[in-house]
Design a protein around this motif. Structure first.
Motif, PDB file in Angstrom:
ATOM      1  N   ALA A   1     -52.679  91.791  39.956  1.00 28.06           N
ATOM      2  CA  ALA A   1     -52.323  93.094  40.519  1.00 28.06           C
ATOM      3  C   ALA A   1     -53.585  93.901  40.778  1.00 28.06           C
ATOM      4  O   ALA A   1     -54.582  93.773  40.058  1.00 28.06           O
ATOM      5  CB  ALA A   1     -51.397  93.833  39.560  1.00 28.06           C
ATOM      6  N   LYS A   2     -53.559  94.735  41.791  1.00 25.53           N
ATOM      7  CA  LYS A   2     -54.765  95.442  42.216  1.00 25.53           C
ATOM      8  C   LYS A   2     -55.310  96.397  41.159  1.00 25.53           C
ATOM      9  O   LYS A   2     -56.507  96.687  41.148  1.00 25.53           O
ATOM     10  CB  LYS A   2     -54.478  96.202  43.520  1.00 25.53           C
ATOM     11  N   GLU A   3     -54.440  96.889  40.275  1.00 19.80           N
ATOM     12  CA  GLU A   3     -54.920  97.804  39.237  1.00 19.80           C
ATOM     13  C   GLU A   3     -55.560  97.062  38.061  1.00 19.80           C
ATOM     14  O   GLU A   3     -56.182  97.678  37.198  1.00 19.80           O
ATOM     15  CB  GLU A   3     -53.784  98.687  38.728  1.00 19.80           C
ATOM     16  N   VAL A   4     -55.403  95.741  38.025  1.00 24.28           N
ATOM     17  CA  VAL A   4     -56.015  94.917  36.986  1.00 24.28           C
ATOM     18  C   VAL A   4     -57.430  94.547  37.441  1.00 24.28           C
ATOM     19  O   VAL A   4     -57.654  94.307  38.622  1.00 24.28           O
ATOM     20  CB  VAL A   4     -55.172  93.641  36.752  1.00 24.28           C
ATOM     21  N   PRO A   5     -58.419  94.510  36.535  1.00 26.38           N
ATOM     22  CA  PRO A   5     -59.793  94.227  36.952  1.00 26.38           C
ATOM     23  C   PRO A   5     -59.964  92.989  37.820  1.00 26.38           C
ATOM     24  O   PRO A   5     -60.700  93.016  38.807  1.00 26.38           O
ATOM     25  CB  PRO A   5     -60.531  94.091  35.620  1.00 26.38           C
ATOM     26  N   CYS A   6     -59.291  91.876  37.485  1.00 26.32           N
ATOM     27  CA  CYS A   6     -59.451  90.678  38.310  1.00 26.32           C
ATOM     28  C   CYS A   6     -58.840  90.886  39.692  1.00 26.32           C
ATOM     29  O   CYS A   6     -59.337  90.337  40.688  1.00 26.32           O
ATOM     30  CB  CYS A   6     -58.853  89.454  37.632  1.00 26.32           C
ATOM     31  N   GLY A   7     -57.804  91.710  39.777  1.00 24.87           N
ATOM     32  CA  GLY A   7     -57.206  92.016  41.076  1.00 24.87           C
ATOM     33  C   GLY A   7     -58.092  92.919  41.913  1.00 24.87           C
ATOM     34  O   GLY A   7     -58.235  92.725  43.132  1.00 24.87           O
ATOM     35  N   ALA A   8     -58.715  93.892  41.258  1.00 21.72           N
ATOM     36  CA  ALA A   8     -59.636  94.783  41.965  1.00 21.72           C
ATOM     37  C   ALA A   8     -60.841  94.007  42.474  1.00 21.72           C
ATOM     38  O   ALA A   8     -61.321  94.227  43.596  1.00 21.72           O
ATOM     39  CB  ALA A   8     -60.073  95.916  41.039  1.00 21.72           C
ATOM     40  N   ALA A   9     -61.348  93.073  41.658  1.00 19.46           N
ATOM     41  CA  ALA A   9     -62.483  92.257  42.074  1.00 19.46           C
ATOM     42  C   ALA A   9     -62.096  91.347  43.238  1.00 19.46           C
ATOM     43  O   ALA A   9     -62.879  91.163  44.182  1.00 19.46           O
ATOM     44  CB  ALA A   9     -62.986  91.429  40.894  1.00 19.46           C
ATOM     45  N   ALA A  10     -60.892  90.778  43.187  1.00 19.93           N
ATOM     46  CA  ALA A  10     -60.436  89.913  44.274  1.00 19.93           C
ATOM     47  C   ALA A  10     -60.333  90.683  45.582  1.00 19.93           C
ATOM     48  O   ALA A  10     -60.752  90.201  46.644  1.00 19.93           O
ATOM     49  CB  ALA A  10     -59.086  89.295  43.911  1.00 19.93           C
ATOM     50  N   GLN A  11     -59.790  91.892  45.504  1.00 23.08           N
ATOM     51  CA  GLN A  11     -59.670  92.706  46.713  1.00 23.08           C
ATOM     52  C   GLN A  11     -61.040  93.075  47.268  1.00 23.08           C
ATOM     53  O   GLN A  11     -61.252  93.096  48.487  1.00 23.08           O
ATOM     54  CB  GLN A  11     -58.869  93.967  46.412  1.00 23.08           C
ATOM     55  N   LYS A  12     -61.979  93.321  46.383  1.00 26.59           N
ATOM     56  CA  LYS A  12     -63.335  93.647  46.816  1.00 26.59           C
ATOM     57  C   LYS A  12     -63.970  92.467  47.545  1.00 26.59           C
ATOM     58  O   LYS A  12     -64.630  92.634  48.587  1.00 26.59           O
ATOM     59  CB  LYS A  12     -64.188  94.033  45.604  1.00 26.59           C
ATOM     60  N   ALA A  13     -63.761  91.262  47.044  1.00 26.25           N
ATOM     61  CA  ALA A  13     -64.300  90.066  47.686  1.00 26.25           C
ATOM     62  C   ALA A  13     -63.640  89.818  49.038  1.00 26.25           C
ATOM     63  O   ALA A  13     -64.311  89.467  50.014  1.00 26.25           O
ATOM     64  CB  ALA A  13     -64.114  88.859  46.768  1.00 26.25           C
TER      65      ALA A  13
END
Length: 271
Positions: free
Chosen positions: A160-172
């Motif tokens: 999920a975008k609010e989870v750190p791995c989700g935020a990092a994925a969206q950034k990539a």
């Protein structure tokens, strides 16, 4: 062992009294030492009891190992863990959940706790982590790049975008100019990884540490865009920690040479 003194000669009453005084003093000293030993905690430095650690899901394997080392080094202690999405853990802490230590997968989620003034002191970054593509063994969908995740028919799971791995994925993905619609958004990185392990999806964007932990169940595909989406992991003692002494000792272990060895072995990067 109590010290005894049996003089072989008692020439005067004065020497007898003096000897008795010495015996009494030594006896009191011995008794005092024995009491101190009985009341002292068996663990070095007075570390005892339970320490509760809230930690990002990606830390599960390495923190579990460090917890076992901690208990072995401090007899009578117990480390209990609550692993999950950093945002959910932070929300629990600010809602009053009892915990001693918080280790988050990003400074953003750590700020939820510090902004609520629930941290005792400044968080310290102890490791970093970067993303990797986890694919089904054999990589049947031929996922070799981040762009391959957008191919028609490829099923992908994201955090999920609010989870750190989700935020990092969206950034990539943003850095690569890609738009990706996953089949599911997961609340922590382990849940996204499980989707691949169960072959419910073809791939998932997770941390390299999770790919390593699931060796044999998934394969990892590195991609250059991950270098621009590296997450710092901060750890902090919580303000209302029920066991401050043990909490400080656990944080010290995490940040020690041994802690770095365990974390590096799991695939984490040094700060």
């Amino acid at each position: 062992m109590p010290v005894t003194n049996r003089p072989t000669h008692r020439r005067t009453l004065q020497s007898a009294v003096g000897g008795a005084a010495v015996l009494l003093a030594l006896s009191a000293c011995s008794s005092s030492d024995g009491s101190a030993r009985a009341s002292s905690p068996s663990s070095p430095g007075g570390v005892e009891g339970t320490v509760t650690v809230f930690a990002a899901a990606s830390l599960k394997e390495s923190f579990t190992e460090l917890g076992e080392q901690f208990e072995a080094a401090h007899p009578g202690t117990e480390v209990t863990f609550n692993f999950g999405g950093s945002d959910a853990l932070a929300a629990s802490i600010t809602s009053g959940a009892p915990a001693d230590v918080f280790a988050a997968a990003s400074p953003t989620t750590m700020r939820i706790v510090t902004d609520a003034e629930d941290a005792a002191g400044e968080p310290a970054t102890f490791v970093r982590n970067r993303l990797e593509i986890a694919v089904v063994p054999g990589n049947p969908r031929d996922v070799d790049t981040l762009k391959d995740l957008t191919k028609a028919g490829t099923k992908v799971a994201l955090c999920a975008k609010e989870v750190p791995c989700g935020a990092a994925a969206q950034k990539a993905l943003d850095a690569a100019g890609l738009k990706l619609t996953p089949v599911s958004y997961e609340q922590d990185v382990k849940s996204a990884l499980t989707k691949v392990e169960l072959k419910e999806v073809d791939a998932a964007l997770v941390y390299r540490t999770d790919v390593k932990a699931a060796a044999g169940k998934v394969e990892g595909v590195e991609f250059p865009e991950s270098a621009g989406a590296v997450n710092d992991y901060p750890v902090v003692l919580l303000k209302d920690a029920p066991n401050t002494v043990a909490a400080r000792a656990f944080i010290a272990l995490v940040r020690s040479e041994e802690g770095r060895r365990v974390l590096s072995g799991a695939g984490f990067l040094t700060p």
